[in-house]
Design a protein around this motif. Sequence first.
Motif, PDB file in Angstrom:
ATOM      1  N   UNK A  44      14.708   8.674   0.473  1.00  0.00           N
ATOM      2  CA  UNK A  44      14.819   9.223  -0.876  1.00  0.00           C
ATOM      3  C   UNK A  44      14.607   7.278  -1.288  1.00  0.00           C
ATOM      4  N   UNK A  45      14.000   7.224  -2.438  1.00  0.00           N
ATOM      5  CA  UNK A  45      13.433   5.795  -3.375  1.00  0.00           C
ATOM      6  C   UNK A  45      12.396   5.375  -2.257  1.00  0.00           C
ATOM      7  N   UNK A  46      11.560   4.865  -3.397  1.00  0.00           N
ATOM      8  CA  UNK A  46      10.184   4.338  -2.549  1.00  0.00           C
ATOM      9  C   UNK A  46      10.210   3.454  -1.378  1.00  0.00           C
ATOM     10  N   UNK A  47      11.478   2.379  -1.564  1.00  0.00           N
ATOM     11  CA  UNK A  47      11.800   1.316  -0.711  1.00  0.00           C
ATOM     12  C   UNK A  47      12.744   2.420   0.385  1.00  0.00           C
ATOM     13  N   UNK A  48      12.989   3.366   0.616  1.00  0.00           N
ATOM     14  CA  UNK A  48      13.594   3.299   1.780  1.00  0.00           C
ATOM     15  C   UNK A  48      12.107   4.598   2.756  1.00  0.00           C
ATOM     16  N   UNK A  49      11.440   4.803   1.785  1.00  0.00           N
ATOM     17  CA  UNK A  49       9.935   5.572   2.037  1.00  0.00           C
ATOM     18  C   UNK A  49       9.555   4.152   2.911  1.00  0.00           C
ATOM     19  N   UNK A  50       9.275   3.522   2.329  1.00  0.00           N
ATOM     20  CA  UNK A  50       8.427   1.708   3.040  1.00  0.00           C
ATOM     21  C   UNK A  50       9.032   1.304   4.038  1.00  0.00           C
ATOM     22  N   UNK A  94       1.281  -0.984   0.384  1.00  0.00           N
ATOM     23  CA  UNK A  94      -0.087  -0.221   0.163  1.00  0.00           C
ATOM     24  C   UNK A  94       0.748   1.199   0.136  1.00  0.00           C
ATOM     25  N   UNK A  95       1.599   1.211   0.507  1.00  0.00           N
ATOM     26  CA  UNK A  95       2.474   2.646   0.724  1.00  0.00           C
ATOM     27  C   UNK A  95       3.447   3.028  -0.325  1.00  0.00           C
ATOM     28  N   UNK A  96       3.787   1.376  -1.461  1.00  0.00           N
ATOM     29  CA  UNK A  96       4.599   1.313  -1.968  1.00  0.00           C
ATOM     30  C   UNK A  96       4.180   2.121  -3.428  1.00  0.00           C
ATOM     31  N   UNK A  97       2.899   1.183  -3.600  1.00  0.00           N
ATOM     32  CA  UNK A  97       1.892   2.136  -4.140  1.00  0.00           C
ATOM     33  C   UNK A  97       1.332   4.019  -4.681  1.00  0.00           C
ATOM     34  N   UNK A  98       1.991   4.421  -3.786  1.00  0.00           N
ATOM     35  CA  UNK A  98       1.363   5.603  -3.454  1.00  0.00           C
ATOM     36  C   UNK A  98       2.894   6.821  -3.883  1.00  0.00           C
ATOM     37  N   UNK A  99       3.936   6.283  -4.297  1.00  0.00           N
ATOM     38  CA  UNK A  99       5.481   6.847  -4.728  1.00  0.00           C
ATOM     39  C   UNK A  99       6.060   6.361  -6.001  1.00  0.00           C
ATOM     40  N   UNK A 100       6.264   7.163  -6.528  1.00  0.00           N
ATOM     41  CA  UNK A 100       7.358   6.454  -7.750  1.00  0.00           C
ATOM     42  C   UNK A 100       8.267   5.568  -7.049  1.00  0.00           C
ATOM     43  N   UNK A 101       9.257   6.031  -8.113  1.00  0.00           N
ATOM     44  CA  UNK A 101      10.427   5.116  -7.734  1.00  0.00           C
ATOM     45  C   UNK A 101      11.566   6.212  -7.029  1.00  0.00           C
ATOM     46  N   UNK A 102      11.784   7.180  -7.929  1.00  0.00           N
ATOM     47  CA  UNK A 102      12.855   7.469  -7.039  1.00  0.00           C
ATOM     48  C   UNK A 102      12.256   9.172  -5.599  1.00  0.00           C
TER      49      UNK A 102
END
Length: 125
Positions: A45-51, A23-31
């Motif tokens: 910075x970046x989707x994985x760090x956001x998650x 759900x979190x990943x779906x909100x943001x672009x890769x970068x």
Amino acid sequence: MSDAVRSWMEKYIAAWTSNDPEDIRALFTEEAVYATRPHDADAWRGREQIVAGWLEAQDDPGNWTFDWTLLGADSVLGTDGGLAFVQGFTDYLGDNPSYDNLWVIRLEPDGRASEFTEWFMERKA
């Protein structure tokens, strides 16, 4: 109200409630960049760090309520992307503080955010 902003906000609140990485990943672009304050040197910075950052700082479901209003958005929002300005109020239950929020969200044409910056101020009782 912009349909693109409403849709993104509904998905954000759903992700806030679920704390599900997808759900979190779906909100943001890769970068994407997620700043928890303006000029945040430690922005995620970046989707994985956001998650990862989101899950580390996650709120317990059912421990908060959130109301929001769209203050403004680029006239092209939803077509070519653009900026949205959201005012919110987060009320944490129990003896926890409540917060006034201002969010600046850069949405891309696909409906995902490439930039998110929040300001939050504790509301005094």
